[in-house]
Design an enzyme around this catalytic site. Sequence first.
Site, PDB file in Angstrom:
ATOM      1  N   THR A   1      28.059 -45.626  46.244  1.00 46.19           N
ATOM      2  CA  THR A   1      28.920 -44.974  47.229  1.00 46.19           C
ATOM      3  C   THR A   1      29.453 -45.948  48.271  1.00 46.19           C
ATOM      4  O   THR A   1      30.590 -45.829  48.726  1.00 46.19           O
ATOM      5  CB  THR A   1      28.118 -43.854  47.934  1.00 46.19           C
TER       6      THR A   1
ATOM      7  N   SER B   1      24.752 -46.442  40.514  1.00 40.39           N
ATOM      8  CA  SER B   1      23.414 -46.991  40.245  1.00 40.39           C
ATOM      9  C   SER B   1      22.664 -46.227  39.156  1.00 40.39           C
ATOM     10  O   SER B   1      21.699 -46.737  38.597  1.00 40.39           O
ATOM     11  CB  SER B   1      22.584 -47.086  41.529  1.00 40.39           C
TER      12      SER B   1
ATOM     13  N   CYS C   1       1.378 -37.132  44.681  1.00 34.12           N
ATOM     14  CA  CYS C   1       1.578 -37.079  46.146  1.00 34.12           C
ATOM     15  C   CYS C   1       2.353 -38.327  46.582  1.00 34.12           C
ATOM     16  O   CYS C   1       2.136 -39.411  46.058  1.00 34.12           O
ATOM     17  CB  CYS C   1       0.249 -37.083  46.886  1.00 34.12           C
TER      18      CYS C   1
END
Length: 376
Positions: free
Chosen positions: A45, A90, A312
């Site tokens: 971007t 990407s 986690c």
Amino acid sequence: MQRKSNFYAFCLSMCIFLCNFAALLGSQYIVTMSRKVLLIFTGGTISMVRDTETGALHPADMQTFKTYVPELFAGDIHIDMIPFEPLLDSSDLNPDNWREMAQMVEQNYDAYDGFVILHGTDTMAYSASALSFMFDNLCKPVVFTGSQLPVGVLRSDAKENLLTAIEIAAAYDTNGEAIVPEVTVYMDGELYRGNRATKRNAEHFSAFNSYNYPALARAGVHITYNRQLIGHYGNLSRPLNVMTKFDTRVAILKLFPGITEAVVAAVLDIPDLRGVVLETFGSGNAPTHDWLYERLHAAVERGVVIVNKTQCNTGSVSMGQYAVSLNLLKAGVVSGYDITTEALLTKMMHLLGEYPNDIELVKKLLAKSLCGELTI
Ligand code: ASP
């Protein structure tokens, strides 16, 4: 009158001298003046501009980019640019592109003081991790940055990210050593170790986080470096060495409540499989089904490297803490400690590529920190 103004001039120069001297004594004295930074454009971007006629976003050529960020050439840091051809989103990058980036750094290593890689944010954490493992003896900054809004949009975060990344890449101590001689990711005021960064937000300017390692620097009015957290993995007396081999025969297997043997078998039975990132619960736990243990054990016996990575974001794997992780230990699964999935996957590809015939060495290195990617 003349004597009075001489006296003022003397006081003023003393003040300037004392300020500089105090700054020199302080550890935060940083020099960016007359440094050279190479910008490597890969796409994403940050390199997009809006076509004035159609309104569509498309990659900017170098000249157009320069017109959007004229500040690039207004400071005292010398900037040169090289682009990927073509520029890529990407999501389309792969190990060949990691090699291309690393080789662009290697070929220009002596000519520049630092490197900024402009990159899409989606897979930036993978590329930054991969490059951190590829560079042996890195003594100069390699800073990845991108943006959430294209450079050609009024509210874009591109300019700030780029200009601060350049300043970090050019920051040297008065003794001539780079302040951050690591592969890093800079975005929205925070500088992270590249192999600790994770994309956490698809919309906010603050797109990344480093859950298990604090920021290396914070940029506000000043850039404040956390010097004790910055790694110095290279040795100035040795040249940069770039390791370019990757083995892509790896997979990620994410456990979930109710996972069936067929799903686990479909992954572990992939022909030629070399490595698996096993995403487990909590501190590295898994269901205690016999079939799971047997499948994992059989794969390890066949020479597949399996590493335990918690689902986690924060915290570490600790196999054996609960009975539900004992089977993994018994099956020969290796602990990934607090590494990110991006760093683990790229480290695995790198080690399997570099040491294809020494699985024991690969396992040993996976359980060690090579450049700050995990804490034991
Ligand atoms: N899809 C884009 C990319 O990763 C998103 C971005 O640049 O932020 O290339």
